[in-house]
Design a protein around this motif. Structure first.
Motif, short mmCIF file in Angstrom:
data_model
loop_
_atom_site.label_atom_id
_atom_site.label_comp_id
_atom_site.label_asym_id
_atom_site.label_seq_id
_atom_site.Cartn_x
_atom_site.Cartn_y
_atom_site.Cartn_z
N VAL A 168 0.86 -1.18 0.00
CA VAL A 168 0.00 0.00 0.00
C VAL A 168 0.90 1.23 0.00
O VAL A 168 1.87 1.31 0.74
CB VAL A 168 -0.91 0.00 1.25
N ARG A 169 0.58 2.20 -0.85
CA ARG A 169 1.35 3.44 -0.91
C ARG A 169 0.54 4.54 -0.23
O ARG A 169 -0.63 4.72 -0.54
CB ARG A 169 1.63 3.82 -2.35
N VAL A 170 1.18 5.26 0.67
CA VAL A 170 0.49 6.34 1.37
C VAL A 170 1.19 7.67 1.14
O VAL A 170 2.41 7.73 1.00
CB VAL A 170 0.37 6.07 2.89
N ALA A 176 -3.51 10.97 -4.63
CA ALA A 176 -3.96 9.60 -4.35
C ALA A 176 -4.93 9.13 -5.43
O ALA A 176 -4.85 7.98 -5.89
CB ALA A 176 -4.60 9.53 -2.97
N ALA A 177 -5.83 9.98 -5.83
CA ALA A 177 -6.81 9.60 -6.85
C ALA A 177 -6.16 9.36 -8.21
O ALA A 177 -6.68 8.59 -9.02
CB ALA A 177 -7.87 10.69 -6.97
N SER A 178 -5.01 9.96 -8.44
CA SER A 178 -4.30 9.76 -9.71
C SER A 178 -3.50 8.47 -9.73
O SER A 178 -2.90 8.12 -10.74
CB SER A 178 -3.35 10.94 -9.96
N GLY A 179 -3.44 7.77 -8.60
CA GLY A 179 -2.75 6.49 -8.55
C GLY A 179 -1.34 6.55 -8.00
O GLY A 179 -0.66 5.53 -7.93
N PHE A 180 -0.86 7.72 -7.59
CA PHE A 180 0.47 7.82 -7.00
C PHE A 180 0.50 7.31 -5.57
O PHE A 180 1.55 7.02 -5.03
CB PHE A 180 0.97 9.26 -7.04
N ALA A 181 -0.65 7.24 -4.94
CA ALA A 181 -0.79 6.71 -3.58
C ALA A 181 -2.16 6.06 -3.48
O ALA A 181 -3.07 6.38 -4.25
CB ALA A 181 -0.64 7.82 -2.54
#
Length: 165
Positions: free
Chosen positions: A53-55, A113-118
């Motif tokens: 998981v990326r935060v 986060a919504a762009s997929g970086f997290a």
């Protein structure tokens, strides 16, 4: 979940199985916290097995708060949970104005986060995220639609997470 007493003027006629005792309902904050947890469970459940998981860490640095130390604490918490933290921290500093505080870096963290970086935005606590319930609910809904979530630093007892007790 926190509950509040339903005022007598809001109670309909009791049904045959209900006693005349007091009735309780979830508080607005309790309902939003329950919604946040459901969104978090759903977003984390959609991550394929084997991928960490990326935060993205977010801090609302009021006067006297050391933002770098807070980001370090959030990053250490993320690593202790087996997640990857994003290299870019997000920090808002309040402006000395009598209006409601603006949090552009929080909005940017959510877009990130919504762009997929997290997968998740990790913050210290609920008050650092949004000052009113409607804004908070809108962010939760928006994150949910983009398969992302919002998480908070969990309290610890004697240096160990509550879940390990």
């Amino acid at each position: 979940m926190r509950l509040e007493l339903v005022p007598p003027d809001e109670i309909d006629e009791p049904l045959w199985w209900q006693s005349g005792g007091p009735r309780f309902r979830p508080t607005a904050d309790g309902r939003l916290e329950n919604e946040r947890r459901k969104i978090q469970d759903g977003a984390l459940g959609r991550i394929r097995a084997g991928r960490a998981v990326r935060v993205a860490t977010y801090v609302y640095a009021t006067p006297g708060v050391e933002a770098d130390a807070c980001h370090a604490l959030l990053a250490a918490y993320a690593v202790s949970r087996g997640t990857d933290h994003a290299p870019r921290p997000f920090t808002d500093r309040p402006e000395p104005a009598p209006t409601l505080p603006s949090r552009p870096q929080f909005a940017l963290a959510c877009r990130w986060a919504a762009s997929g970086f997290a997968d998740c935005v990790l913050a210290i606590d609920r008050p650092s995220v949004a000052s009113d319930g409607a804004t908070y609910e809108a962010y939760l809904s928006w994150l949910s639609r983009h398969n992302a979530c919002l998480a908070y630093l969990q309290p610890a007892l004697r240096g160990r997470p509550w879940t390990d007790q």
